[in-house]
Write an enzyme that holds these catalytic residues in place. Structure first.
Site, PDB file in Angstrom:
ATOM      1  N   SER A  45      -6.563  -7.368   4.495  1.00  0.00           N
ATOM      2  CA  SER A  45      -6.681  -7.696   3.072  1.00  0.00           C
ATOM      3  C   SER A  45      -7.365  -9.030   2.821  1.00  0.00           C
ATOM      4  O   SER A  45      -7.868  -9.287   1.722  1.00  0.00           O
ATOM      5  CB  SER A  45      -5.291  -7.709   2.430  1.00  0.00           C
ATOM      6  OG  SER A  45      -4.532  -8.826   2.847  1.00  0.00           O
ATOM      7  N   ALA A  92      -1.868  -2.193   2.338  1.00  0.00           N
ATOM      8  CA  ALA A  92      -2.792  -2.237   3.475  1.00  0.00           C
ATOM      9  C   ALA A  92      -3.936  -3.206   3.187  1.00  0.00           C
ATOM     10  O   ALA A  92      -3.706  -4.309   2.697  1.00  0.00           O
ATOM     11  CB  ALA A  92      -3.278  -0.839   3.830  1.00  0.00           C
ATOM     12  N   CYS A  93      -5.165  -2.801   3.456  1.00  0.00           N
ATOM     13  CA  CYS A  93      -6.308  -3.718   3.320  1.00  0.00           C
ATOM     14  C   CYS A  93      -6.667  -4.025   1.876  1.00  0.00           C
ATOM     15  O   CYS A  93      -7.517  -4.886   1.628  1.00  0.00           O
ATOM     16  CB  CYS A  93      -7.519  -3.151   4.052  1.00  0.00           C
ATOM     17  SG  CYS A  93      -7.332  -3.165   5.859  1.00  0.00           S
ATOM     18  N   SER A  94      -6.046  -3.355   0.922  1.00  0.00           N
ATOM     19  CA  SER A  94      -6.269  -3.664  -0.490  1.00  0.00           C
ATOM     20  C   SER A  94      -5.197  -4.590  -1.050  1.00  0.00           C
ATOM     21  O   SER A  94      -5.172  -4.839  -2.264  1.00  0.00           O
ATOM     22  CB  SER A  94      -6.312  -2.371  -1.315  1.00  0.00           C
ATOM     23  OG  SER A  94      -7.388  -1.557  -0.926  1.00  0.00           O
ATOM     24  N   SER A  95      -4.337  -5.114  -0.197  1.00  0.00           N
ATOM     25  CA  SER A  95      -3.198  -5.891  -0.679  1.00  0.00           C
ATOM     26  C   SER A  95      -3.600  -7.093  -1.523  1.00  0.00           C
ATOM     27  O   SER A  95      -2.943  -7.411  -2.518  1.00  0.00           O
ATOM     28  CB  SER A  95      -2.353  -6.359   0.512  1.00  0.00           C
ATOM     29  OG  SER A  95      -1.763  -5.271   1.183  1.00  0.00           O
TER      30      SER A  95
END
Length: 372
Positions: A333, A155-158
């Protein structure tokens, strides 16, 4: 232990822009149409009337003023309200690969690296246009790179998770020069009929080159001194669509769209983020006074302000914790990498900064960087 650096970064920004004013005008037209169409049900109390959105509401809730999109056609039409574009044929690279190619070329130029020197490509993003063949492998072919490639999604931490994977590959000897790309083609995931989320996402792509410090010839490289990753399951941010969707009898028209319970996310995720950053700072024997820059995930201005105050113990000075979400919106991300790409030049050798992303999962990726 081998020192590893980020030796270059790149950014692809679509040319089309949608302002809050444009988005609100379209949404409010849709609201008028919906409320007129369901006037009887609304009067009977069986259907709830929709409320207008406003630029003031959006900016106060998020800090977002505009966003870039690959395809503007259709999004602002109250009878369509999604981007309109053609399905690419098998011999045409999909949008995410084309975005990644443009950002990668910038990063390679900044890092003084050629495609022949890249032996690992990681395509890391919050959504993928297809399951396989991997988008990263298609990018590998277009660049003429060797070695291996894979896609990943946290997700947004990719992006930060992918950079950490790149560091481990270099230290483990399975790669020498790694290209990480974060093509966030997020606009198709937006429910433009939802007042609470129609403004959140924009499209963009970032890229970074990761390599051993001993092979680096860039004059603007950052040593990766510390890494800390954490995941904790939560249902508060979800996107449901998978390959089984067509099998269900109870088709969900909202399945393709991003959805979140924002207040729960704020309450649960932000303390986790601050704690992880502070733990890694302690591990690296750094205090708030040692930090010259905080490149944080660009989801919501209120989340960033909370995190920065928790880490620094005060309000940040100008450009100390740069925001890009006002013009880019939430780019999943890629957000923290955009901030890094745009606001890294002023640092001096030895200066420290934190690159951190966080989002669905929950997931948090924290990197401690030092200017070489």
């Amino acid at each position: 232990m081998k020192n590893v650096v980020i030796s270059g970064s790149g950014l692809f920004t679509p040319t089309s822009v949608i302002t809050n004013q444009e988005l609100v005008a379209s949404f409010n037209q849709y609201v008028d149409q919906f409320n007129a169409q369901h006037a009887n049900e609304i009067a009977q109390g069986t259907v709830e009337a929709l409320a207008y959105s406003s630029s003031e509401f959006i900016e106060k809730a998020s800090g977002i003023k505009a966003r870039h999109v690959l395809y503007k056609d259709g999004i602002l039409d109250p009878n369509v309200m999604h981007p309109i574009f053609n399905r690419p044929s098998e011999d045409v690279a999909p949008e995410m690969v084309q975005m990644a190619l443009a950002a990668a070329e910038q990063a390679m130029l900044q890092a003084n690296k050629t495609a022949e020197e890249i032996d690992l490509i990681i395509c890391a993003a919050s959504n993928m246009q297809r399951a396989y063949p991997a988008l990263s492998i298609e990018l590998q072919q277009l660049l003429g790179a060797s070695g291996y490639a894979f896609d990943m999604n946290v997700a947004c931490s990719s992006a930060t998770f992918a950079i950490s994977n790149a560091v481990n590959a270099i230290r483990g000897g399975t790669a020498k020069v790694v290209l990480v790309v974060n093509p966030e083609f997020a606009s198709p995931q937006v429910n433009y009929r939802s007042r609470d989320s129609h403004f959140i996402f924009g499209d963009v792509c970032t890229a970074t080159i990761i390599e051993a410090e001993e092979s680096c010839s860039s004059d603007n490289a950052f040593r990766i001194k510390g890494m800390r990753l954490r995941t904790q399951f939560s249902n508060n941010i979800r996107c449901e669509v998978g390959y089984t969707e067509h099998c269900f009898n109870d088709k969900d028209p909202l399945a393709p769209f991003f959805k979140q319970q924002g207040r729960k996310v704020f309450k649960e995720l932000l303390p986790l983020v601050a704690g992880i950053i502070q733990d890694e700072m302690a591990q690296q024997q750094l205090t708030a006074a040692d930090l010259k820059r905080l490149w944080l995930h660009q989801a919501n201005i209120n989340m960033n302000i909370f995190a920065v105050k928790k880490i620094l113990g005060r309000d940040p000075e100008q450009d100390e914790a740069p925001l890009v979400l006002d013009t880019y919106a939430n780019t999943a991300s890629a957000g923290s990498i955009i901030a890094f790409h745009k606001y890294k030049q002023e640092l001096n050798s030895g200066d420290h900064g934190i690159l951190c992303s966080f989002g669905a999962g929950y997931s948090v990726g924290c990197l401690i960087l030092q200017k070489c």
